[in-house]
Write an enzyme that holds these catalytic residues in place. Sequence first.
Site, PDB file in Angstrom:
ATOM      1  N   GLY A  13       0.831  -1.209   0.000  1.00  0.00           N
ATOM      2  CA  GLY A  13       0.000   0.000   0.000  1.00  0.00           C
ATOM      3  C   GLY A  13       0.860   1.252   0.000  1.00  0.00           C
ATOM      4  O   GLY A  13       1.870   1.300   0.702  1.00  0.00           O
ATOM      5  N   VAL A  25      17.078   8.109  -0.241  1.00  0.00           N
ATOM      6  CA  VAL A  25      17.883   6.930  -0.622  1.00  0.00           C
ATOM      7  C   VAL A  25      18.739   7.268  -1.845  1.00  0.00           C
ATOM      8  O   VAL A  25      19.954   7.031  -1.855  1.00  0.00           O
ATOM      9  CB  VAL A  25      16.954   5.721  -0.950  1.00  0.00           C
ATOM     10  N   ARG A  74       1.187  -4.877  -5.577  1.00  0.00           N
ATOM     11  CA  ARG A  74       1.251  -6.146  -4.863  1.00  0.00           C
ATOM     12  C   ARG A  74       1.588  -7.160  -5.944  1.00  0.00           C
ATOM     13  O   ARG A  74       0.992  -7.157  -7.018  1.00  0.00           O
ATOM     14  CB  ARG A  74      -0.072  -6.450  -4.176  1.00  0.00           C
ATOM     15  N   GLY A 104       5.460  -2.329   3.871  1.00  0.00           N
ATOM     16  CA  GLY A 104       5.006  -2.854   5.155  1.00  0.00           C
ATOM     17  C   GLY A 104       5.524  -4.267   5.412  1.00  0.00           C
ATOM     18  O   GLY A 104       6.446  -4.734   4.733  1.00  0.00           O
ATOM     19  N   ASP A 105       4.879  -4.935   6.360  1.00  0.00           N
ATOM     20  CA  ASP A 105       5.302  -6.287   6.768  1.00  0.00           C
ATOM     21  C   ASP A 105       5.420  -7.271   5.609  1.00  0.00           C
ATOM     22  O   ASP A 105       6.348  -8.070   5.544  1.00  0.00           O
ATOM     23  CB  ASP A 105       4.283  -6.857   7.762  1.00  0.00           C
ATOM     24  N   THR A 127       4.008   2.819   5.603  1.00  0.00           N
ATOM     25  CA  THR A 127       2.611   2.380   5.643  1.00  0.00           C
ATOM     26  C   THR A 127       1.839   3.310   6.567  1.00  0.00           C
ATOM     27  O   THR A 127       2.331   3.661   7.635  1.00  0.00           O
ATOM     28  CB  THR A 127       2.480   0.914   6.106  1.00  0.00           C
ATOM     29  N   ILE A 128       0.644   3.724   6.147  1.00  0.00           N
ATOM     30  CA  ILE A 128      -0.086   4.705   6.959  1.00  0.00           C
ATOM     31  C   ILE A 128      -0.577   4.121   8.290  1.00  0.00           C
ATOM     32  O   ILE A 128      -0.849   4.847   9.221  1.00  0.00           O
ATOM     33  CB  ILE A 128      -1.275   5.321   6.194  1.00  0.00           C
ATOM     34  N   ASP A 129      -0.683   2.785   8.348  1.00  0.00           N
ATOM     35  CA  ASP A 129      -1.326   2.160   9.518  1.00  0.00           C
ATOM     36  C   ASP A 129      -0.511   2.196  10.815  1.00  0.00           C
ATOM     37  O   ASP A 129      -1.040   1.927  11.882  1.00  0.00           O
ATOM     38  CB  ASP A 129      -1.654   0.687   9.216  1.00  0.00           C
ATOM     39  N   ASP A 131       1.621  -0.044  11.658  1.00  0.00           N
ATOM     40  CA  ASP A 131       1.457  -1.416  12.152  1.00  0.00           C
ATOM     41  C   ASP A 131       2.736  -2.259  12.063  1.00  0.00           C
ATOM     42  O   ASP A 131       2.662  -3.478  11.946  1.00  0.00           O
ATOM     43  CB  ASP A 131       0.311  -2.114  11.385  1.00  0.00           C
ATOM     44  N   ARG A 173      -6.176  -1.958   9.535  1.00  0.00           N
ATOM     45  CA  ARG A 173      -6.732  -3.317   9.492  1.00  0.00           C
ATOM     46  C   ARG A 173      -6.386  -4.118  10.742  1.00  0.00           C
ATOM     47  O   ARG A 173      -7.194  -4.830  11.283  1.00  0.00           O
ATOM     48  CB  ARG A 173      -6.216  -4.060   8.253  1.00  0.00           C
ATOM     49  N   LYS A 216     -25.226  16.537  25.987  1.00  0.00           N
ATOM     50  CA  LYS A 216     -24.580  16.349  24.682  1.00  0.00           C
ATOM     51  C   LYS A 216     -25.647  16.103  23.619  1.00  0.00           C
ATOM     52  O   LYS A 216     -26.584  15.364  23.848  1.00  0.00           O
ATOM     53  CB  LYS A 216     -23.614  15.155  24.774  1.00  0.00           C
ATOM     54  N   ARG A 247     -25.489   8.566  10.904  1.00  0.00           N
ATOM     55  CA  ARG A 247     -24.959   8.351   9.557  1.00  0.00           C
ATOM     56  C   ARG A 247     -23.602   7.682   9.631  1.00  0.00           C
ATOM     57  O   ARG A 247     -22.816   7.977  10.530  1.00  0.00           O
ATOM     58  CB  ARG A 247     -24.789   9.699   8.827  1.00  0.00           C
ATOM     59  N   ARG A 256      -4.876   7.779   2.191  1.00  0.00           N
ATOM     60  CA  ARG A 256      -3.593   7.344   1.635  1.00  0.00           C
ATOM     61  C   ARG A 256      -2.884   8.433   0.840  1.00  0.00           C
ATOM     62  O   ARG A 256      -1.713   8.313   0.517  1.00  0.00           O
ATOM     63  CB  ARG A 256      -3.845   6.176   0.673  1.00  0.00           C
TER      64      ARG A 256
HETATM   65  P1  ADP Z   1       2.615  -4.436   2.741  1.00  0.00           P
HETATM   66  O1  ADP Z   1       4.073  -4.441   2.397  1.00  0.00           O
HETATM   67  O2  ADP Z   1       2.045  -3.047   2.724  1.00  0.00           O
HETATM   68  O3  ADP Z   1       2.348  -5.221   4.008  1.00  0.00           O
HETATM   69  P2  ADP Z   1       1.562  -6.646   1.136  1.00  0.00           P
HETATM   70  O4  ADP Z   1       1.302  -7.507   2.314  1.00  0.00           O
HETATM   71  O5  ADP Z   1       0.546  -6.567   0.073  1.00  0.00           O
HETATM   72  O6  ADP Z   1       1.833  -5.135   1.536  1.00  0.00           O
HETATM   73  O7  ADP Z   1       2.951  -7.136   0.490  1.00  0.00           O
HETATM   74  C1  ADP Z   1       3.506  -6.495  -0.653  1.00  0.00           C
HETATM   75  C2  ADP Z   1       4.195  -7.508  -1.541  1.00  0.00           C
HETATM   76  O8  ADP Z   1       5.267  -8.141  -0.830  1.00  0.00           O
HETATM   77  C3  ADP Z   1       3.326  -8.680  -1.997  1.00  0.00           C
HETATM   78  O9  ADP Z   1       2.551  -8.389  -3.104  1.00  0.00           O
HETATM   79  C4  ADP Z   1       4.350  -9.730  -2.336  1.00  0.00           C
HETATM   80  O10 ADP Z   1       4.922  -9.519  -3.601  1.00  0.00           O
HETATM   81  C5  ADP Z   1       5.408  -9.487  -1.280  1.00  0.00           C
HETATM   82  N1  ADP Z   1       5.182 -10.444  -0.167  1.00  0.00           N
HETATM   83  C6  ADP Z   1       4.202 -10.415   0.757  1.00  0.00           C
HETATM   84  N2  ADP Z   1       4.291 -11.478   1.585  1.00  0.00           N
HETATM   85  C7  ADP Z   1       5.360 -12.194   1.178  1.00  0.00           C
HETATM   86  C8  ADP Z   1       5.967 -13.412   1.626  1.00  0.00           C
HETATM   87  N3  ADP Z   1       5.492 -14.084   2.677  1.00  0.00           N
HETATM   88  N4  ADP Z   1       7.050 -13.848   0.943  1.00  0.00           N
HETATM   89  C9  ADP Z   1       7.507 -13.171  -0.113  1.00  0.00           C
HETATM   90  N5  ADP Z   1       6.981 -12.024  -0.578  1.00  0.00           N
HETATM   91  C10 ADP Z   1       5.918 -11.537   0.051  1.00  0.00           C
END
Ligand code: ADP
Length: 323
Positions: A13, A25, A74, A104-105, A127-129, A131, A173, A216, A247, A256
């Site tokens: 994201g 960089v 992705r 992100g992760d 990542t904005i979250d 997390d 999330r 309130k 609402r 984002r």
């Molecule tokens: P974020 O980096 O924001 O957490 P995603 O979870 O969508 O976003 O991961 C981004 C990309 O990183 C994925 O589309 C994929 O190419 C790669 N990726 C995610 N998980 C794995 C994994 N377990 N092993 C290898 N590559 C991964």
Amino acid sequence: MGKKQIAVLTSGGDAPGMNAAVRSVVRTALTSGMGVFGVHRGYNGLLNCDVEEMNLRSVSDIIHNGGTILYTARSPEFNSPEGVQKAAENCRKLGIEGLIVIGGDGSFRGARDLTQAGIPCIGVPGTIDNDIACSEYTIGYDTAMNTAMEMVDRLRDTTESHDRCSVVEVMGRRCGDIALNTGIAVGAMAILVPEQPYDFERDIYQRMQYTQRIGKRHFIIVVAEGAGCHVEELAKEIEKHTGIETRATILGHVQRGGSPSLRDRVVATQMGYHAVKLLLDGESNRVVAMRNGLIVDFDITEALEMLRRFDTELYRIAMKVSI
Ligand code: ADP
């Protein structure tokens, strides 16, 4: 021996401030005597050899722009042992000796796998979250919270004019940080997050009825995307239980985008610089992080196993004050 060649990509994201990180960089690498490629559309660019040679001017006039000039994606193809091997092979063909992954992760899991396949990688949390467990701050978080706050302020005006209740879903999330901080900043009466158990009767209906009795007349409820509740349904239930017109609004992807805040630009610059220095020092499989306001780094594998800590004290204060 020729100069060391590295590459940078943005993945997963997008987040405001990614451009500031790319700029940092590229400029740190070039002024340290390295060559640097920008890889397009995350790991897809490594699979397709879609890269561009960057120079000092390639990153001019981007520090204030949201999104990412490298684009992001992705990549399901990369997320397989064959995909990782192909990406590593292409890196060798292109002469890429180190890679900086801003994401992100999920992106860091990819970076870990690519390091194991022989390409030293460094992760930068974008990542904005907010997390990423090893870091108290991620690039994009500050801008996203400020955007959410501004949007809810606008909703608040109309909510107040009509004596209504607004249920607002913000991003997050697995992490309630945006919801918690935005909720405090807009004076939300209730904040629902994935990290804290809640009960509609106790935390919303009774609380609304009580605050109504003490004067309130309008209400804001902030719900994190991953809190496990559907805001449209919740709005209907609130109206049914309290009689107050309610609402639902899902802020969505607006959070984002936008020009990154000062904090995001500064932290992105610091983290991008740190990532390049790690590669220069021969490090690999590290993720850049912020701890106690300082820029540090951790082993990616260890970082991925860390558990996020939610600020329960801040949550307690929010609940105490928003009455
Ligand atoms: P974020 O980096 O924001 O957490 P995603 O979870 O969508 O976003 O991961 C981004 C990309 O990183 C994925 O589309 C994929 O190419 C790669 N990726 C995610 N998980 C794995 C994994 N377990 N092993 C290898 N590559 C991964």
